[in-house]
Design a protein around this motif. Structure first.
Motif, PDB file in Angstrom:
ATOM      1  N   LEU A   1     -22.676   2.313  -2.954  1.00 26.77           N
ATOM      2  CA  LEU A   1     -21.494   1.811  -2.242  1.00 26.77           C
ATOM      3  C   LEU A   1     -20.823   2.830  -1.321  1.00 26.77           C
ATOM      4  O   LEU A   1     -20.186   2.443  -0.344  1.00 26.77           O
ATOM      5  N   SER A   2     -20.921   4.107  -1.628  1.00 26.87           N
ATOM      6  CA  SER A   2     -20.216   5.126  -0.829  1.00 26.87           C
ATOM      7  C   SER A   2     -20.560   5.105   0.654  1.00 26.87           C
ATOM      8  O   SER A   2     -19.661   5.244   1.482  1.00 26.87           O
TER       9      SER A   2
ATOM     10  N   GLY B   1     -13.145   4.578  -1.371  1.00 31.18           N
ATOM     11  CA  GLY B   1     -13.141   3.146  -1.657  1.00 31.18           C
ATOM     12  C   GLY B   1     -13.732   2.864  -3.027  1.00 31.18           C
ATOM     13  O   GLY B   1     -13.175   2.082  -3.806  1.00 31.18           O
TER      14      GLY B   1
ATOM     15  N   ILE C   1     -21.107   2.644   2.410  1.00 36.98           N
ATOM     16  CA  ILE C   1     -20.562   1.423   2.996  1.00 36.98           C
ATOM     17  C   ILE C   1     -19.035   1.393   2.948  1.00 36.98           C
ATOM     18  O   ILE C   1     -18.385   1.126   3.958  1.00 36.98           O
ATOM     19  N   ILE C   2     -18.457   1.674   1.782  1.00 38.54           N
ATOM     20  CA  ILE C   2     -16.995   1.604   1.653  1.00 38.54           C
ATOM     21  C   ILE C   2     -16.360   2.978   1.465  1.00 38.54           C
ATOM     22  O   ILE C   2     -15.154   3.077   1.314  1.00 38.54           O
TER      23      ILE C   2
ATOM     24  N   THR D   1     -21.879  -8.614  -3.165  1.00 38.09           N
ATOM     25  CA  THR D   1     -21.746  -7.744  -4.334  1.00 38.09           C
ATOM     26  C   THR D   1     -23.042  -7.717  -5.120  1.00 38.09           C
ATOM     27  O   THR D   1     -23.515  -6.657  -5.522  1.00 38.09           O
TER      28      THR D   1
ATOM     29  N   LEU E   1     -13.337  -8.880  -3.048  1.00 39.27           N
ATOM     30  CA  LEU E   1     -13.165  -8.260  -1.731  1.00 39.27           C
ATOM     31  C   LEU E   1     -14.245  -8.647  -0.734  1.00 39.27           C
ATOM     32  O   LEU E   1     -13.941  -8.905   0.437  1.00 39.27           O
ATOM     33  N   ILE E   2     -15.495  -8.656  -1.176  1.00 40.46           N
ATOM     34  CA  ILE E   2     -16.585  -8.856  -0.221  1.00 40.46           C
ATOM     35  C   ILE E   2     -17.429 -10.089  -0.513  1.00 40.46           C
ATOM     36  O   ILE E   2     -18.354 -10.390   0.240  1.00 40.46           O
TER      37      ILE E   2
ATOM     38  N   LEU F   1     -14.915  -6.102  -6.752  1.00 38.08           N
ATOM     39  CA  LEU F   1     -15.727  -6.008  -5.543  1.00 38.08           C
ATOM     40  C   LEU F   1     -16.076  -7.398  -5.018  1.00 38.08           C
ATOM     41  O   LEU F   1     -16.025  -7.638  -3.805  1.00 38.08           O
TER      42      LEU F   1
END
Length: 141
Positions: free
Chosen positions: A40-41, A48, A43-44, A119, A113-114, A110
């Motif tokens: 994830l890092s 985040g 990307i967000i 996810t 949010l997305i 998550l």
């Protein structure tokens, strides 16, 4: 918060069939969070991921008070040492249950949010790909 709970993460469900101690559970959980952070890092961002992780700890604490030290120790993005130490210090069944609840809370946040589909594509590996067992054996003491 969520309408339908997922099955326990495959790596954690895999542990239920083995004689493991809390340190081994903590090692597997640490590896899972490092994989989630790595996925994830980019990307967000690390901040985040850290914000969602800390919020997940906050939401999970009432049902799993054993996670309070992990919440208080979640100081820097990308570091899960406080969670590892916390889980290693409690019983393996309690560590597994707390880790599963924490992962579920993170997944739910998550997803809100997305969306669930994205996810699932980003961190679904946590639920579908159990470890080969190496992470269980190579836990730091």
């Amino acid at each position: 918060m969520h309408s339908e709970a997922l099955t326990p993460p495959a790596a954690l469900a895999h542990l239920n069939g083995q004689a493991v101690d809390a340190a081994q559970v903590a090692g597997v959980v640490l590896a899972l969070w490092q994989q989630i952070d790595a996925a994830l890092s980019p990307i967000i961002g690390q901040r985040g991921v850290a914000a969602l992780y800390k919020r997940s700890l906050y939401l999970t604490r009432p049902s799993h008070p054993c996670l309070v030290p992990a919440y208080e120790g979640a100081l820097r993005p990308g570091e899960f040492d406080a969670l590892h130490s916390t889980l290693a210090a409690i019983g393996s069944a309690e560590a597994t249950a707390a880790a599963a609840a924490l992962l579920q809370a993170f997944y739910d946040l998550l997803s809100q949010l997305i969306g669930a589909s994205l996810t699932e594509r980003m961190i679904g590996f946590v639920w579908h790909n159990p470890f080969s067992g190496q992470a269980v054996q190579d836990t730091p003491q």
